[in-house]
Motif scaffolding. Sequence first.
Motif, PDB file in Angstrom:
ATOM      1  N   THR A 286       0.835  -1.209   0.000  1.00 40.10           N
ATOM      2  CA  THR A 286       0.000   0.000   0.000  1.00 40.10           C
ATOM      3  C   THR A 286       0.869   1.259   0.000  1.00 40.10           C
ATOM      4  O   THR A 286       0.598   2.214  -0.723  1.00 40.10           O
ATOM      5  N   GLU A 287       1.942   1.215   0.805  1.00 36.33           N
ATOM      6  CA  GLU A 287       2.838   2.387   0.858  1.00 36.33           C
ATOM      7  C   GLU A 287       3.456   2.684  -0.505  1.00 36.33           C
ATOM      8  O   GLU A 287       3.796   3.817  -0.807  1.00 36.33           O
ATOM      9  N   ASN A 288       3.629   1.638  -1.296  1.00 38.72           N
ATOM     10  CA  ASN A 288       4.294   1.821  -2.586  1.00 38.72           C
ATOM     11  C   ASN A 288       3.324   1.778  -3.771  1.00 38.72           C
ATOM     12  O   ASN A 288       3.733   1.591  -4.910  1.00 38.72           O
ATOM     13  N   TYR A 289       2.032   1.936  -3.465  1.00 38.24           N
ATOM     14  CA  TYR A 289       1.037   2.011  -4.537  1.00 38.24           C
ATOM     15  C   TYR A 289       1.231   3.323  -5.300  1.00 38.24           C
ATOM     16  O   TYR A 289       1.532   4.357  -4.709  1.00 38.24           O
ATOM     17  N   ASN A 290       1.063   3.238  -6.595  1.00 33.30           N
ATOM     18  CA  ASN A 290       1.168   4.446  -7.409  1.00 33.30           C
ATOM     19  C   ASN A 290       0.123   4.357  -8.521  1.00 33.30           C
ATOM     20  O   ASN A 290       0.133   3.398  -9.290  1.00 33.30           O
ATOM     21  N   PRO A 291      -0.769   5.323  -8.588  1.00 36.38           N
ATOM     22  CA  PRO A 291      -1.862   5.226  -9.571  1.00 36.38           C
ATOM     23  C   PRO A 291      -1.360   5.170 -11.016  1.00 36.38           C
ATOM     24  O   PRO A 291      -2.001   4.545 -11.861  1.00 36.38           O
TER      25      PRO A 291
ATOM     26  N   TYR B  75       2.374  -2.917  -6.878  1.00 38.61           N
ATOM     27  CA  TYR B  75       3.049  -1.754  -6.286  1.00 38.61           C
ATOM     28  C   TYR B  75       4.260  -1.373  -7.128  1.00 38.61           C
ATOM     29  O   TYR B  75       4.674  -2.134  -8.000  1.00 38.61           O
ATOM     30  N   ASN B  76       4.820  -0.210  -6.870  1.00 37.02           N
ATOM     31  CA  ASN B  76       6.021   0.210  -7.587  1.00 37.02           C
ATOM     32  C   ASN B  76       7.253  -0.318  -6.866  1.00 37.02           C
ATOM     33  O   ASN B  76       7.452  -0.032  -5.674  1.00 37.02           O
ATOM     34  N   PHE B  77       8.055  -1.066  -7.585  1.00 39.26           N
ATOM     35  CA  PHE B  77       9.304  -1.612  -7.068  1.00 39.26           C
ATOM     36  C   PHE B  77      10.360  -0.526  -7.272  1.00 39.26           C
ATOM     37  O   PHE B  77      10.692  -0.203  -8.402  1.00 39.26           O
ATOM     38  N   GLY B  78      10.838   0.059  -6.188  1.00 40.18           N
ATOM     39  CA  GLY B  78      11.725   1.215  -6.337  1.00 40.18           C
ATOM     40  C   GLY B  78      13.127   0.816  -6.753  1.00 40.18           C
ATOM     41  O   GLY B  78      13.698  -0.117  -6.197  1.00 40.18           O
ATOM     42  N   VAL B  79      13.660   1.488  -7.732  1.00 38.57           N
ATOM     43  CA  VAL B  79      15.075   1.284  -8.088  1.00 38.57           C
ATOM     44  C   VAL B  79      15.820   2.533  -7.635  1.00 38.57           C
ATOM     45  O   VAL B  79      15.465   3.637  -8.030  1.00 38.57           O
TER      46      VAL B  79
END
Length: 420
Positions: free
Chosen positions: A33-38, A49-53
């Motif tokens: 949820t914290e890394n959800y991005n519309p 979710y968005n996997f941060g690089v």
Amino acid sequence: MNWSGYYKLDWQDRVQYLVDHHLIDGNQAELITENYNPVGDQLVENYLYNFGVPTGLLTDIKVNGEHKSVPMATEEPSVIAAANNGARMLNQGDGVRAAFKQRLIRGQVIAINLEDAEAFQDYVEQHTAELLAVANQAHPSMLARGGGAKDITIEPLDINTVAVDILVDPCEAMGANVVNTMAEAVAQDLRSAGFEILMGILSNYATEALIEAEVTVPVVALKTKQGMTGAEVAEKIAQASHMEQLTPYRAVTANKGIMNGVEAVVLASGNDTRAVNAGMHAYAAESGQYKGLAQWLVSDDGDYLHGYIKMPLMLGVVGGSIGIVPAVQLNQQIMGNPDAQTLSAIVAGVALAQNLAALRALVSSGIQAGHMALQAKSLALQVGATVSEVPLLVAALTKSKQINQASAQALLEDIRKEMR
Ligand SMILES: CC(C)(COP(=O)([O-])OP(=O)([O-])OC[C@H]1O[C@@H](n2cnc3c(N)ncnc32)[C@H](O)[C@@H]1OP(=O)([O-])[O-])[C@@H](O)C(=O)NCCC(=O)NCCSC(=O)C[C@@](C)(O)CC(=O)[O-]
Ligand SMILES: NC(=O)C1=CN([C@@H]2O[C@H](COP(=O)(O)OP(=O)(O)OC[C@H]3O[C@@H](n4cnc5c(N)ncnc54)[C@H](O)[C@@H]3O)[C@@H](O)[C@H]2O)C=CC1
């Protein structure tokens, strides 16, 4: 578990489904949820979710006379440090010069089961103007911009199979979708003329978009803190570079090192890393033997190290996800909103910087000294150090010169004992 129709669930239900079926727990659902991005939810399917690089900065590389700051997205420690280090040395000369002779993307329309392949080729030759018009009508705005389908060539594949290749100027785009649309329109036109067409698709082997970059570095820029002279380092870099022409085992590793930088900029700029990778590696093997993409030679007077790279590179600054992802727009802005050719020149410059830093490390202190010192931070996190413990553990690891998991664990325990 029944996954059928999972893709039709909305995002919240998709996450809940994973919790309900014990693939993740409540804390992990929170992480998602914290890394959800519309925007992400619109870009890919079954989005979670968005996997941060991690994205860091190559602060200054001089390419075609301009100083550029370049965001790089990579998970590998020491890559960005090395790019900065390489660029620092390249900038001590006149910087990198890079250019394309042409920049076209190819679409292949493959005709099969031809009774008379030569008659088919004659047909294509006689109808080239018409086929180009069909391609351009499929995406008229490209022609209006001064780009579009420019040429058609014929590629006989076997006795009854021929590829009709459409060469397209995609202007500021990479052009994959544009060319696919054109190739499918041409395929349909040829089907209507009675030929059996298997498919129409772009080629990622971008041999009509080869960028050439070169740089001349004064050897003094290469001297090491450990006491090697610039001339010694330059000589060894040239020897190391020659090894990549002799053995594919060395060449693959060297090209991986080049891709450390190339892929990080390609990703940060919102471009298709897979397309670039596939083309690069195919080109590295174009002679029949896989070779290093870059070459370094010492000048006759011994004062300069000359670097050269030639590689297929089809990048865009519009299209795909580029205009949609805010981080990509931010990265493009940091680079000064380059056009497609300038972005490609930057990437080619980074390729040379990355390779130079790696080769210099390999022939002087060895790769582990610099790489592992920076890897120590990841190692510290791996063994469970908290953010405040990381600097202490990194310092202890660097001092111990034993940068591995076992020693990291032991040193972390020591640090914790001392803190009690
Ligand atoms: C790691 C360094 C840079 C240390 O290099 P160093 O000589 O110990 O560093 P330095 O403290 O003298 O700094 C020199 C410059 O490096 C940069 N620099 C230095 N540290 C940082 C940092 N933390 N963050 C950002 N930039 C950094 C920075 O530009 C700095 O200049 P300054 O700002 O001081 O004027 C050097 O050893 C190096 O370039 N090593 C190559 C590392 C490398 O290639 N890593 C990639 C992973 S290994 C791999 O995947 C590929 C490979 C190597 O196998 C490919 C192949 O085989 O060809
Ligand atoms: N094999 C591959 O590499 C494949 C890649 N892709 C994906 O295709 C995408 C890239 O395809 P593109 O055709 O580049 O993107 P795209 O489909 O978004 O097309 C570019 C669009 O930008 C418009 N445009 C506006 N200004 C322009 C300008 N100045 N110059 C050029 N076009 C301009 C064009 O008219 C066009 O509609 C990437 O997301 C890639 O991952 C898709 C299929 C296969």
